[in-house]
Design a protein around this motif. Sequence first.
Motif: not given
Length: 179
Positions: A56-65
């Motif tokens: 989850l952290v990986h997903r969130l950290r790599h979001d352009a937003d």
Amino acid sequence: MGLLGLLRRKPFERTGFELYTTTVSAARAPALFEHHAIPDTLEGRFDAIALHVALLVHRLRHDADARGAPLAQAVFDAMFADMDISLREMGVGDMSIGKRVKRMWEAFHGRARAYEAALDQPGHASLEDVLVRNIWSGQAPEGAAALLAARVRALSAGLRRQRLDDLARGQVSYDMGAA
């Protein structure tokens, strides 16, 4: 900033706890321990939670937003607030809580970095190696690493498909077919 600034909530604090709570539920799925052979021990349960939080952290950290990074931090903060509380509930003395949480943080950080690097590699071989080292301390049951690696890749893909707007509202799904 003053006294009132100290009392102000961190951005996404509640959302971080909501995302973390759902993530812990996913990490406690009986299939992980029965079908995927994660050891049903205190360490095995920590590893299952760490794996899911890392995804989850990986997903969130790599979001352009711009909301992605603070959301990732909020999930991380929720995890370690929960770890602190859990240790206290298990009767760990106040004098050793900080050291134990620090060791858990180091374990999580190392695992998260290894999972992220393995997910960036094509195929399952690198991910399987990391899972064997972290979940099974170097010796996985026959076929378990390949099965868990496939699940991890599917979960990672499912998390990437989820809209940040939903995640920012505290809504995350670990259904492997989640859109």
